[in-house]
Write a protein that holds these residues in place. Structure first.
Motif, mmCIF file in Angstrom:
data_model
loop_
_atom_site.group_PDB
_atom_site.id
_atom_site.type_symbol
_atom_site.label_atom_id
_atom_site.label_comp_id
_atom_site.label_asym_id
_atom_site.label_seq_id
_atom_site.Cartn_x
_atom_site.Cartn_y
_atom_site.Cartn_z
ATOM 1 N N ASN A 111 0.829 -1.219 0.214
ATOM 2 C CA ASN A 111 -0.025 0.088 0.069
ATOM 3 C C ASN A 111 0.803 1.306 0.090
ATOM 4 N N ASP A 112 1.747 1.039 -0.940
ATOM 5 C CA ASP A 112 2.939 2.333 -1.112
ATOM 6 C C ASP A 112 3.825 2.621 -0.024
ATOM 7 N N GLN A 113 3.694 1.646 1.044
ATOM 8 C CA GLN A 113 4.606 1.886 2.138
ATOM 9 C C GLN A 113 5.770 1.121 2.009
ATOM 10 N N PRO A 114 7.017 1.527 1.714
ATOM 11 C CA PRO A 114 8.256 0.521 1.529
ATOM 12 C C PRO A 114 8.391 -0.563 2.825
ATOM 13 N N VAL A 115 8.640 -1.754 2.240
ATOM 14 C CA VAL A 115 8.847 -2.752 3.330
ATOM 15 C C VAL A 115 10.106 -3.788 2.558
ATOM 16 N N GLY A 116 10.466 -4.632 3.455
ATOM 17 C CA GLY A 116 11.390 -5.570 2.841
ATOM 18 C C GLY A 116 10.761 -6.853 2.132
ATOM 19 N N ALA A 117 11.458 -7.343 1.270
ATOM 20 C CA ALA A 117 10.974 -8.436 0.601
ATOM 21 C C ALA A 117 10.451 -9.673 1.404
ATOM 22 N N ALA A 118 11.067 -9.462 2.841
ATOM 23 C CA ALA A 118 10.707 -10.661 3.681
ATOM 24 C C ALA A 118 9.564 -10.447 4.027
#
Length: 554
Positions: A111-118
Motif C-alpha cells: 500500500n505504497d509503504q516501503p517494506v522488505g521483501a521478507a
C-alpha cells in the motif's frame, strides 16, 4: 482474493493488466506462449528472489503490482501487517508492489509503504497457494499437515496451547525457585558468618557521618590546644585581664558620681566586662567541644575503619550495611522456608502438567478419529483421478515428552503409496509430478478446507491425462472454487470448459521484438480456444461442435 495483476517489462511481457473475479479462472495457450511468465511475475511480487533475468530485454526497470481485496482482512495477514507496523484501513484493498532494476536491485511496497521483501514472503502463504508439478510448498510441506488436520477435525488447539503455556510457566517458576534455594544453601555457611559479623558490629544508618564529624572536631581540638590554653590563662585567675577589668569597674563605681564623664566611663566599662564574660563563656564551650581525648579519638577511628572495611567487603556503602544484613537474614529465612515453597510449586507444576496432558490426549484422540475420516474421504477421490491403485494415510504419531509442544503431543504427516505393496512415503517423494498434483487435488477436495490461502493456483495439474480423468479434475476444481478463487493453468479442454472466466495467453513477434499477451475471452472466443485445444493447429467444425458440447455440459 487476487483481483488485479499489473505487469511491466517482465521477460516477454511489455505491459499487462489483468482483472480476476472470483470462482474458477482458467488460463490456456500454446506451449511456450508464456504461462510461466505470469507465475514468475506473481512469485516476484510475493517475495521470491529478485533476478535481473526477469527484466525485459533492453529495459532498465520492471514492476509487478498485485491487488487483493477481502470482505474482512484475514487474521494471518493482519497479524503480519501489525507486527511490521504497516497501516491499512478497514475495507481498503491490499496492494503489493515490487520493482526490479537491471542491476538486480529491487524494492517492495505494501500500500505504497516501503517494506522488505521478507515481509512479502510472510504475507504470501495467506494470499496465494501455488501447486505445480514439483512444488514443495503448500500441502506437500509436512510442516502444515497438523494444522490442516486440526482444521478438518475442528480441534480445540487453543485450549491445548493455553495449558502448555501454564505448564511451562509453572515449570519455569519451579526451576527458578529450586535454583535460588540451591544457591542459597551453597552459600548458607558464608551467610551465617556474614550475618554474625554484621550483628557483632551493629552498623547504624548515618553512623559514618556522625563518627567522621566527631573525629574531625577532636582532630581540630588537638591542633588548637596550645592556643586555647593561652587564651584560658588570659581569662582565668586573679591576674587575668577579665579580673583586672572587673577590679577597675569596682573602683570606678565608687567615684562615678563625681562627674558625668566618670559615669559614662563606668557604663562603657560595664559593657566591656559583659562582652568579655560572654567571650569567656564561648571559649569554655569551644574548649569543651574541641576537647582532645586520645582514647576516644582512637575508638572512633577504629570504628570507622571496621565499618568501611566491612562495606568494601560487601561492595556497598557504609549506610547500606544494615540493609545488607536484613537481606542476608531474609535469605537464611528463605532457606528454612524453601522446602515448603518448593513443595507448593511442585504441586502446581504437576497440576498444570496433568491439565496439559489431559487436553493433549483428548486432542490426540480427536486427530486419530479425524485422520480415519480424512483417509476415507481422500480414498473416495482417488479412483476418478486415475489413482485407483494408490493409497493415502494420515499418520498421527504420539511423540516422546521432550518433543511435546503448544500444539499437542503428536506429529502429523500425509503419506501415500502409489502402487500395490509399496511402502507409504511422504507426498513430496512421489516420482510423477502429475500424480502429485492429482493427489493434492484429491486432498484439497477431501479437506474442503477453510482458512487457507485466499487464492489457489494449480499449474498444469492435468498434464498427461485426458478424457474422464480430465473431466474429473475439472469438476473438482470447479467445486473447490465455489465461494473462493481458484486459477488453473491448463492444457485440457475438459478443465478449460469448467472455468467461469477464461484467459488465453499468446506470443507474437514483430521483427526482432517478441511479446506475450493475455486476453479475456468472450463466449465465441472460448469456443474457438477450446476447439483449438481439441484439434490442434487446424480448427475443424467437428472440434467446434465438440467444444460446444463441453461448454454446454458444465
Amino acid at each position: 482474493m487476487l483481483t488485479r495483476l499489473a505487469i511491466r517489462n517482465i521477460v516477454l511481457i511489455e505491459a499487462l493488466d489483468l482483472d480476476f473475479p472470483g470462482g474458477l479462472g482458467v488460463l490456456t495457450g500454446e506451449t511456450g506462449a508464456g504461462k510461466s511468465i505470469l507465475l514468475d511475475a506473481l512469485g516476484l511480487v510475493l517475495g521470491n528472489r529478485a533476478d535481473s533475468g526477469l527484466l525485459r530485454a533492453g529495459e532498465e526497470r520492471a514492476s509487478v503490482t498485485a491487488t487483493f481485496e477481502f470482505g474482512v482482512l484475514p487474521a494471518a495477514v493482519r497479524e503480519v501487517l501489525v507486527e511490521a507496523e504497516v497501516e491499512i484501513e478497514p475495507g481498503e484493498p491490499l496492494i503489493l508492489r515490487r520493482t526490479l532494476k537491471s542491476d538486480g536491485a529491487s524494492k517492495a511496497f505494501v500500500n505504497d509503504q516501503p517494506v522488505g521483501a521478507a515481509l512479502l514472503r510472510e504475507l504470501a502463504p495467506a494470499l496465494v497457494e501455488l501447486h505445480g508439478q514439483h512444488d514443495d510448498r503448500g500441502l506437500v510441506n509436512p510442516r502444515g499437515h497438523r494444522a490442516l488436520l486440526d482444521r478438518y477435525a475442528g480441534a480445540d488447539v487453543a485450549g491445548v496451547e493455553a495449558a502448555w503455556r501454564d505448564w511451562r510457566t509453572a515449570g519455569a517458576k519451579l526451576a527458578e525457585a529450586r535454583a535460588a534455594i540451591e544457591q542459597a544453601k551453597a552459600d548458607e555457611d558464608l551467610l551465617i558468618a556474614y550475618v554474625a559479623e554484621l550483628a557483632a558490629l551493629e552498623p547504624q544508618e548515618g553512623e559514618e557521618d556522625m563518627l567522621a564529624g566527631a573525629r574531625a572536631d577532636m582532630q581540630k581540638g588537638e591542633r588548637l590546644s596550645g592556643d586555647l590554653e593561652e587564651l584560658r590563662v588570659l581569662w582565668d585567675g586573679s591576674d587575668s585581664a577579665l579580673a583586672t577589668l572587673r577590679g577597675a569597674g569596682r573602683r570606678l563605681d565608687r567615684i562615678a558620681v563625681e562627674h558625668p564623664l566618670l559615669a559614662e566611663a563606668l557604663a562603657a566599662l560595664d559593657r566591656a566586662v559583659i562582652e568579655a564574660g560572654e567571650a569567656e563563656t564561648k571559649l569554655e564551650a569551644a574548649a569543651g567541644a574541641l576537647s582532645h581525648d586520645p582514647a576516644e579519638l582512637d575508638r572512633i577511628e577504629t570504628r570507622l575503619f571496621e565499618l568501611r572495611a566491612l562495606a568494601r567487603k560487601h561492595r556497598c556503602e557504609v549506610d547500606e550495611l544494615p540493609a545488607k544484613m536484613r537481606e542476608m537474614r531474609a535469605a537464611l529465612d528463605a532457606i528454612e522456608a524453601g522446602d515448603a515453597e518448593i513443595g507448593a510449586l511442585e504441586a502446581a507444576e504437576r497440576a498444570a502438567h496433568g491439565t496439559y496432558r489431559a487436553r493433549a490426549e483428548a486432542l490426540h484422540a480427536n486427530r486419530v478419529a479425524a485422520a480415519l475420516r480424512l483417509d476415507e474421504a481422500v480414498a473416495g477421490e482417488l479412483a476418478p483421478l486415475k489413482l485407483d491403485a494408490a493409497r493415502f494415510r494420515t499418520a498421527v504419531a504420539e511423540q516422546p515428552e521432550e518433543r511435546w509442544g503448544p500444539h499437542g503431543i503428536d506429529s502429523v504427516e500425509f503419506l501415500i503409496a502409489t502402487n500395490p505393496g509399496a511402502e507409504f512415503a511422504a507426498l513430496g517423494k512421489i516420482a510423477s509430478g502429475g500424480e502429485l498434483s492429482r493427489f493434492i487435488l484429491a486432498l484439497k477436495v477431501a479437506l474442503a478446507e477453510q482458512g487457507g490461502a485466499a487464492t489457489v493456483i494449480f499449474d498444469e495439474i492435468d498434464r498427461g491425462v485426458g478424457g474422464a480423468v480430465a473431466s474429473a479434475i475439472g469438476e473438482r476444481l470447479e467445486r473447490l472454487a465455489e465461494g473462493g478463487q481458484l486459477l488453473a493453468v491448463t492444457h485440457s479442454p475438459q478443465v478449460a470448459a469448467r472455468g467461469c472466466t477464461h484467459y488465453v495467453i499468446a506470443k507474437s513477434s514483430e521483427g526482432t521484438v517478441t511479446r506475450t499477451s493475455v486476453h479475456l475471452l468472450d463466449s465465441a472466443g472460448r469456443q474457438e480456444e477450446i476447439a483449438r485445444m481439441l484439434s490442434g493447429a487446424e480448427i475443424t467444425s467437428e472440434a467446434r461442435a465438440q467444444a460446444d458440447r463441453l461448454l454446454e455440459g458444465v
